[in-house]
Design a protein around this motif. Sequence first.
Motif, PDB file in Angstrom:
ATOM      1  N   GLU A 284      -8.406  14.340 -44.913  1.00 39.76           N
ATOM      2  CA  GLU A 284      -7.604  13.850 -45.767  1.00 39.76           C
ATOM      3  C   GLU A 284      -6.765  12.801 -44.753  1.00 39.76           C
ATOM      4  N   SER A 285      -6.285  13.265 -43.414  1.00 39.58           N
ATOM      5  CA  SER A 285      -5.358  12.457 -42.841  1.00 39.58           C
ATOM      6  C   SER A 285      -6.632  11.367 -42.152  1.00 39.58           C
ATOM      7  N   ALA A 286      -7.411  11.575 -41.862  1.00 41.49           N
ATOM      8  CA  ALA A 286      -8.263  10.242 -41.312  1.00 41.49           C
ATOM      9  C   ALA A 286      -8.726   9.312 -42.285  1.00 41.49           C
ATOM     10  N   LEU A 287      -9.119  10.052 -43.514  1.00 46.56           N
ATOM     11  CA  LEU A 287      -9.533   9.366 -44.696  1.00 46.56           C
ATOM     12  C   LEU A 287      -8.337   8.427 -45.045  1.00 46.56           C
ATOM     13  N   SER A 288      -7.057   8.812 -45.138  1.00 43.57           N
ATOM     14  CA  SER A 288      -5.924   8.027 -45.579  1.00 43.57           C
ATOM     15  C   SER A 288      -5.751   6.814 -44.367  1.00 43.57           C
ATOM     16  N   SER A 289      -5.919   6.994 -43.207  1.00 45.44           N
ATOM     17  CA  SER A 289      -5.875   6.079 -42.042  1.00 45.44           C
ATOM     18  C   SER A 289      -6.555   4.822 -42.275  1.00 45.44           C
ATOM     19  N   THR A 290      -7.479   5.126 -42.971  1.00 44.30           N
ATOM     20  CA  THR A 290      -8.581   3.948 -43.143  1.00 44.30           C
ATOM     21  C   THR A 290      -8.318   3.074 -44.610  1.00 44.30           C
ATOM     22  N   LEU A 291      -7.388   3.717 -45.271  1.00 44.16           N
ATOM     23  CA  LEU A 291      -7.332   2.893 -46.632  1.00 44.16           C
ATOM     24  C   LEU A 291      -6.004   2.123 -46.662  1.00 44.16           C
ATOM     25  N   ALA A 292      -5.861   0.966 -47.401  1.00 44.75           N
ATOM     26  CA  ALA A 292      -4.642   0.441 -47.925  1.00 44.75           C
ATOM     27  C   ALA A 292      -3.958   1.177 -48.940  1.00 44.75           C
ATOM     28  N   PRO A 293      -2.681   1.086 -49.177  1.00 44.57           N
ATOM     29  CA  PRO A 293      -1.928   1.761 -50.185  1.00 44.57           C
ATOM     30  C   PRO A 293      -2.628   1.786 -51.367  1.00 44.57           C
ATOM     31  N   VAL A 294      -3.025   0.505 -51.728  1.00 44.92           N
ATOM     32  CA  VAL A 294      -3.776   0.139 -53.050  1.00 44.92           C
ATOM     33  C   VAL A 294      -4.925  -0.479 -52.717  1.00 44.92           C
ATOM     34  N   LEU A 295      -6.046  -0.213 -53.514  1.00 49.81           N
ATOM     35  CA  LEU A 295      -7.308  -0.674 -53.296  1.00 49.81           C
ATOM     36  C   LEU A 295      -7.488  -1.614 -54.581  1.00 49.81           C
ATOM     37  N   THR A 296      -7.819  -2.896 -54.329  1.00 50.15           N
ATOM     38  CA  THR A 296      -8.205  -3.698 -55.725  1.00 50.15           C
ATOM     39  C   THR A 296      -9.402  -3.328 -56.333  1.00 50.15           C
ATOM     40  N   SER A 297     -10.286  -2.639 -55.829  1.00 48.13           N
ATOM     41  CA  SER A 297     -11.202  -2.000 -56.446  1.00 48.13           C
ATOM     42  C   SER A 297     -11.801  -1.028 -55.518  1.00 48.13           C
ATOM     43  N   PHE A 298     -12.029   0.200 -56.180  1.00 45.16           N
ATOM     44  CA  PHE A 298     -12.501   1.272 -55.562  1.00 45.16           C
ATOM     45  C   PHE A 298     -13.685   1.962 -56.545  1.00 45.16           C
ATOM     46  N   LEU A 299     -14.921   1.773 -56.122  1.00 44.78           N
ATOM     47  CA  LEU A 299     -16.100   2.458 -57.056  1.00 44.78           C
ATOM     48  C   LEU A 299     -16.041   1.904 -58.553  1.00 44.78           C
ATOM     49  N   HIS A 300     -15.359   0.444 -58.557  1.00 44.64           N
ATOM     50  CA  HIS A 300     -15.546  -0.324 -59.675  1.00 44.64           C
ATOM     51  C   HIS A 300     -14.223   0.004 -60.602  1.00 44.64           C
ATOM     52  N   ARG A 301     -13.187   0.716 -59.954  1.00 42.97           N
ATOM     53  CA  ARG A 301     -11.851   1.032 -60.538  1.00 42.97           C
ATOM     54  C   ARG A 301     -10.962   0.212 -60.003  1.00 42.97           C
ATOM     55  N   ALA A 302     -10.467  -0.675 -60.730  1.00 44.03           N
ATOM     56  CA  ALA A 302      -9.097  -1.334 -60.347  1.00 44.03           C
ATOM     57  C   ALA A 302      -7.922  -0.754 -59.899  1.00 44.03           C
ATOM     58  N   ASN A 303      -7.260  -1.320 -58.825  1.00 36.10           N
ATOM     59  CA  ASN A 303      -6.021  -1.001 -58.405  1.00 36.10           C
ATOM     60  C   ASN A 303      -6.098   0.563 -57.985  1.00 36.10           C
ATOM     61  N   ALA A 304      -7.144   1.147 -57.379  1.00 30.68           N
ATOM     62  CA  ALA A 304      -6.939   2.496 -57.147  1.00 30.68           C
ATOM     63  C   ALA A 304      -6.086   2.825 -55.822  1.00 30.68           C
ATOM     64  N   THR A 305      -5.457   4.195 -55.964  1.00 28.91           N
ATOM     65  CA  THR A 305      -4.664   4.767 -54.922  1.00 28.91           C
ATOM     66  C   THR A 305      -5.495   5.607 -53.738  1.00 28.91           C
ATOM     67  N   LYS A 306      -4.837   5.967 -52.649  1.00 29.16           N
ATOM     68  CA  LYS A 306      -5.254   6.716 -52.017  1.00 29.16           C
ATOM     69  C   LYS A 306      -5.748   8.122 -52.571  1.00 29.16           C
ATOM     70  N   ALA A 307      -4.906   8.508 -53.486  1.00 21.18           N
ATOM     71  CA  ALA A 307      -5.132   9.720 -54.253  1.00 21.18           C
ATOM     72  C   ALA A 307      -6.305   9.701 -55.045  1.00 21.18           C
ATOM     73  N   ASP A 308      -6.942   8.520 -55.782  1.00 23.34           N
ATOM     74  CA  ASP A 308      -7.831   8.439 -56.255  1.00 23.34           C
ATOM     75  C   ASP A 308      -9.405   8.401 -55.271  1.00 23.34           C
ATOM     76  N   VAL A 309      -8.861   7.978 -54.033  1.00 20.46           N
ATOM     77  CA  VAL A 309     -10.033   8.123 -53.167  1.00 20.46           C
ATOM     78  C   VAL A 309     -10.185   9.680 -52.636  1.00 20.46           C
ATOM     79  N   SER A 310      -8.963  10.542 -52.648  1.00 21.83           N
ATOM     80  CA  SER A 310      -8.968  11.725 -52.225  1.00 21.83           C
ATOM     81  C   SER A 310      -9.830  12.393 -53.375  1.00 21.83           C
ATOM     82  N   GLN A 311      -9.552  12.232 -54.343  1.00 17.44           N
ATOM     83  CA  GLN A 311     -10.163  12.846 -55.670  1.00 17.44           C
ATOM     84  C   GLN A 311     -11.583  12.704 -55.638  1.00 17.44           C
ATOM     85  N   TYR A 312     -12.404  11.464 -55.268  1.00 21.53           N
ATOM     86  CA  TYR A 312     -13.569  11.323 -55.009  1.00 21.53           C
ATOM     87  C   TYR A 312     -14.012  12.197 -54.012  1.00 21.53           C
TER      88      TYR A 312
END
Length: 392
Positions: A284-312
Motif C-alpha cells: 500500500e505504501s509503495a503504491l501510494s508513493s507512485t500516485l498523484a492525490p487524484v488521477l484524471t483517469s484510472f482504468l477509464h474512471r475519471a477523477n480516481a483517488t488513491k483509494a480507488d487504486v487500492s481497491q483495484y
Amino acid sequence: MLIKCPECGHQVSDQAKTCPSCGIEIAGKITRCPDCGEVIFKEQSRCPNCHCLINGASDDNFGSGPITGADVVTSAHPIAVGPKRGPEPEQPQQPPVRSRRKKAAIAALIISVVIVLIMVFLGIYFLKNQDRQEEERAYTSAVKSTEPLVLQNYLNMYADAPKAHRDSVKMILNQLKKVEDDWRDAVVNNSRDGFERFVKKYPQSSHNVEAAIKIDSLDWVAAKNENTAESFKKYMEAHDDGSYYDEARLNYEQLEAQKVKPEDRLVISQLFTTYFNALAQMDESALSSTLAPVLTSFLHRANATKADVSQYMQRLHEADVTKIEFAPNGDWAIEKVKLADGLYAYNVNFTVAQHTERGEGGPKSSSVFKVTASVSPEGRITELNMKRSVQE
C-alpha cells in the motif's frame, strides 16, 4: 625748318636764299612732291624720287626726245664758285612715305591675322584637350561603376570617344546585363540552390546581400516547417548573424528541453516498475508513493483517488490467487509536454505482461496489456489506463 637741298642734298634752311654748300637758289624756288613729300625745284616736271608728274606734266612729253635746255634746271643767278671739293658722299635714298605706310599696314594686317589664327588654334587645342580630359574622367568613372545606367550614359555622351574606351565600356555593360538576367532567374525560381549558384558565380555582385537575405529566409522557413531541435540548430549554425537567430535559439532550447533524455527514461521506467511491483506485492505504501492525490483517469474512471487504486489492487488478489507478477516490456514511448513555468509532464505508452498463479492445481494465466499513462512534473502518476492485447 631744315630741308635737304634738292641740288646737293646738304641740310639747309627753307628760308635761305641759296644753299651754302652748292650756292643754288633756294628761297621761292623749291616745293614738295605732293606724292612722296620730297623737296624739289618748282620748275621740275617729274619728282626725281618717286617720278610722280609735277605741275600737270604729261608722260608723253617727258623723256621722248633729246634733252633740251628746258629739261635742265638752271639757276637765274650765277653760282658762286668756291674751292674745289671732292665728291659729296652719297646719301641713302629713303623709301617714299606712302609706300612705307602701305607696307607697315600690310605687315600689321599679316601680324594680326597670324595672332588671330594662333588664338583660334590655341582655343581649339584647349577645347579639344578639355574634352579629352572630361572623356577620360567619365571613362574612369564608368569602368569603376556597377550601374548599367552610368555605362550607357557614357556611351550616349561620348560617341566620338576612343574605340578602346567604348569597347571596354560595352563589354562591362554586357557583363552587367548578364548578371541582371541571372539574378532575375534566381529570384523567379526562389530556391536556395539558385541563390547559392548566383553568389558563387558572381562573388562581387551588388545583389549578393539580397541573395544572402533570401537564403536566410528560405532556411528559416524550412526550419520552422520541420520544427525540430535539429532543424533550428542547423539554421543557427548556418546563420550565426541571421535575422531569425534569436527566435531559432528559443525554439531550439524549448524543443531540446522537451526531448526525453536518458535520465527521463530512467525515472519513468522506475516509477512504473515500482507501481506494478506494489500491485503484485500488495504494498500500500509503495503504491501510494507512485500516485498523484487524484488521477484524471484510472482504468477509464475519471477523477480516481488513491483509494480507488487500492481497491483495484485488492481485487487483483482474489482468494485463490497465490501469486501475481508484472513485467514491463521496456518498449517505452515517452513524450515530454511543456507546462507553465518551464515544467514538463510526460505522456507514456508501453506494454506490460501480467502472470497470475492460483491455488494448488489452479490455472495459470498470462496477459499483455497496453498501458497509456501520464506523469506529473513531480513524478507522480496522474493517469493510467490499461487495455488487454494478448491473453494466454
